[in-house]
Design an enzyme around this catalytic site. Structure first.
Site, mmCIF file in Angstrom:
data_model
loop_
_atom_site.group_PDB
_atom_site.id
_atom_site.type_symbol
_atom_site.label_atom_id
_atom_site.label_comp_id
_atom_site.label_asym_id
_atom_site.label_seq_id
_atom_site.Cartn_x
_atom_site.Cartn_y
_atom_site.Cartn_z
ATOM 1 N N HIS A 60 0.466 -1.145 0.153
ATOM 2 C CA HIS A 60 0.311 0.495 0.354
ATOM 3 C C HIS A 60 1.007 1.404 0.121
ATOM 4 O O HIS A 60 2.162 1.474 0.578
ATOM 5 C CB HIS A 60 -1.287 0.155 1.084
ATOM 6 C CG HIS A 60 -0.705 0.906 2.338
ATOM 7 N ND1 HIS A 60 -0.396 1.913 2.774
ATOM 8 C CD2 HIS A 60 0.229 -0.158 3.287
ATOM 9 C CE1 HIS A 60 0.035 1.928 4.124
ATOM 10 N NE2 HIS A 60 0.551 1.171 4.402
ATOM 11 N N CYS A 61 0.256 2.216 -0.126
ATOM 12 C CA CYS A 61 0.438 3.516 -0.162
ATOM 13 C C CYS A 61 -0.033 5.009 -0.117
ATOM 14 O O CYS A 61 -1.315 4.185 1.404
ATOM 15 C CB CYS A 61 0.964 4.371 -1.994
ATOM 16 S SG CYS A 61 -0.215 3.797 -3.253
ATOM 17 N N ARG A 62 -0.021 6.275 -0.062
ATOM 18 C CA ARG A 62 -1.428 6.731 0.388
ATOM 19 C C ARG A 62 -2.874 6.977 -0.480
ATOM 20 O O ARG A 62 -3.868 6.826 0.166
ATOM 21 C CB ARG A 62 -0.544 8.357 -0.193
ATOM 22 C CG ARG A 62 -1.780 9.447 0.834
ATOM 23 C CD ARG A 62 -1.113 10.533 0.906
ATOM 24 N NE ARG A 62 -2.484 11.124 0.503
ATOM 25 C CZ ARG A 62 -1.927 11.924 -0.410
ATOM 26 N NH1 ARG A 62 -0.733 12.147 -0.958
ATOM 27 N NH2 ARG A 62 -3.136 12.332 -1.314
ATOM 28 N N ILE A 90 -4.136 3.960 2.153
ATOM 29 C CA ILE A 90 -4.023 4.073 3.293
ATOM 30 C C ILE A 90 -5.567 5.332 3.438
ATOM 31 O O ILE A 90 -6.489 5.048 4.435
ATOM 32 C CB ILE A 90 -2.927 4.823 4.260
ATOM 33 C CG1 ILE A 90 -3.361 4.497 5.584
ATOM 34 C CG2 ILE A 90 -2.634 5.468 3.286
ATOM 35 C CD1 ILE A 90 -1.594 4.667 6.672
#
Length: 172
Positions: A60-62, A90
């Site tokens: 995952h990233c932002r 996220i």
């Protein structure tokens, strides 16, 4: 790589999947999903957590943009594992009502600090040029030229300077 919803990712984590946050260390320090290990994209090839992983790995990233854009590299880093991207990162995780750890004492992400500093210097140069002397427009021009150079070369002197500030030393 296939995507999974945040709720599906939570279920996979409960079954023992490994969650990898590919954001930078400063982003992870400010806010992260509990249990996620931080392996910034630039350090992915050397990540010991991924070399020993077996089973399922979730990335995952932002917002999901970085993970989708780098899906090939992420897949290659998880040879022998089933890898997924958490759809929406996220941000989607929080929208789904799932918990995150937030540390308000951690400094803002370095790129946000650069944006604030650069914007402040441009604004200051413009105000001073209007009120004091047009020569202050050189300050705004210098900052603009620095941003263009950073975009072209990938080298940001302001980011390097800000990274050395006392409030950023604890996370580096």
């Amino acid at each position: 790589m296939q995507t999974v919803s945040p709720r599906e990712a939570r279920a996979l984590l409960d079954q023992g999947a490994l969650l990898v946050d590919i954001r930078e260390v400063d982003e992870h320090a400010r806010e992260h999903i509990d249990g996620a290990c931080c392996v910034p994209l630039a350090r992915l090839a050397d990540a010991p957590a991924l070399h020993g992983a077996s089973g399922i790995v979730l990335f995952h990233c932002r917002s999901g943009m970085r993970t989708r854009a780098n899906a090939g590299a992420l897949q290659a880093a998880t040879a022998g594992c089933t890898a997924y991207v958490v759809d929406g990162g996220i941000d989607a995780w929080k929208r789904a009502g799932l918990p995150v750890t937030h540390d308000a004492r951690a400094p803002l992400e370095l790129m946000r600090q650069v944006q604030i500093a650069a914007g402040s210097l441009v604004l200051l140069g413009t105000v001073l040029a209007t009120m004091v002397s047009p020569w202050f427009l050189l300050l705004s021009g210098f900052v603009g030229a620095g941003l263009v150079f950073a975009g072209i070369s990938g080298f940001c002197g302001m980011a390097l300077l800000l990274a050395r500030m006392p409030w950023n030393r604890a996370i580096r």
